[in-house]
Write a protein that holds these residues in place. Structure first.
Motif: not given
Lengths: 111, 114
Positions: A18-30, A76-77
């Motif tokens: 299993x894998x988990x990927x991570x993401x932080x959006x651009x500031x102000x994006x929801x 994302x998993x």
């Protein structure tokens, strides 16, 4: 102002793991979307998260799941990895239907 | 089914020349189009966008033209530079949905010869 950031940048997993990927959006994006890009092809939409809920899903099996946190970041998993899951996984963020920005992606290799 | 396709998979131009990358889309309900540039090993980089109520939009050295009659989109790059070498994707968003799901084509490789 940081753009879309993703981690890890590269990883190698064994079939069945299993894998988990991570993401932080651009500031102000929801809104956060995930795409899979196989070598030599255009990105394919996996799903999109808004207000911590999956708003739309592409043609991907249930092995692909995600989550959005109150700070709009997302994971994302992928379970039971297959060799065919090897690809570049891209995170995109936006606010409303404004310009959509992508991160640099996470390269996943399944062996 | 839905698709966004490109006429030319590879385009080779001389440095300083103008480049034109073409794209055909099949969904007449699409109302927003974006061109992305993707360099090797990197994520897609936003270049320029256009909405369906426009037929032309200009940026810095780039122009996007939209012909809704024939469902055709093009990206023009003026005075092409070696740094423009990359794969270029057009992407569309279909109106009517609550999301901004992008539908990508397969891409065109732009090779700039010095």
């Amino acid at each position: 102002d940081a753009g879309v950031t993703q981690s890890p940048t590269h990883l190698i997993k064994t079939r069945g793991q299993q894998v988990t990927l991570r993401c932080s959006p651009k500031s102000g994006h929801d809104t956060v979307s995930w795409y899979q890009q196989a070598l030599g092809q255009g990105p394919q939409f996996i799903f999109q998260y808004y207000e911590e809920e999956e708003r739309q899903r592409g043609n991907f099996p249930d092995r692909f799941s995600g989550h959005q946190f109150p700070n709009y970041s997302s994971e994302l998993n992928v379970n039971a990895l297959l060799l065919g899951d090897s690809a570049l996984y891209l995170c995109a963020s936006s606010w409303d239907r404004d310009t959509i920005y992508f991160g640099e992606g996470s390269w996943l290799t399944v062996v | 089914g839905e698709s966004v396709g490109l006429h030319l998979p590879t385009l080779s131009v001389q440095e300083g020349d103008n480049s034109i990358i073409n794209c055909a889309y099949s969904n007449s309900a699409s109302d927003y189009f974006i061109w992305y540039k993707q360099e090797s090993g990197k994520g897609p980089q936003f270049i320029i966008d256009i909405r369906s109520n426009m037929d032309k939009r200009q940026g810095q050295r780039v122009t996007v033209l939209l012909n809704k009659t024939v469902k055709h989109l093009s990206l023009q790059i003026a005075a092409t530079q070696p740094g423009d070498s990359a794969v270029y994707f057009c992407a569309e968003i279909v109106d009517g949905g609550a999301t901004n799901k992008l539908i990508f084509g397969t891409g065109t490789l732009l090779a700039v010869q010095p």
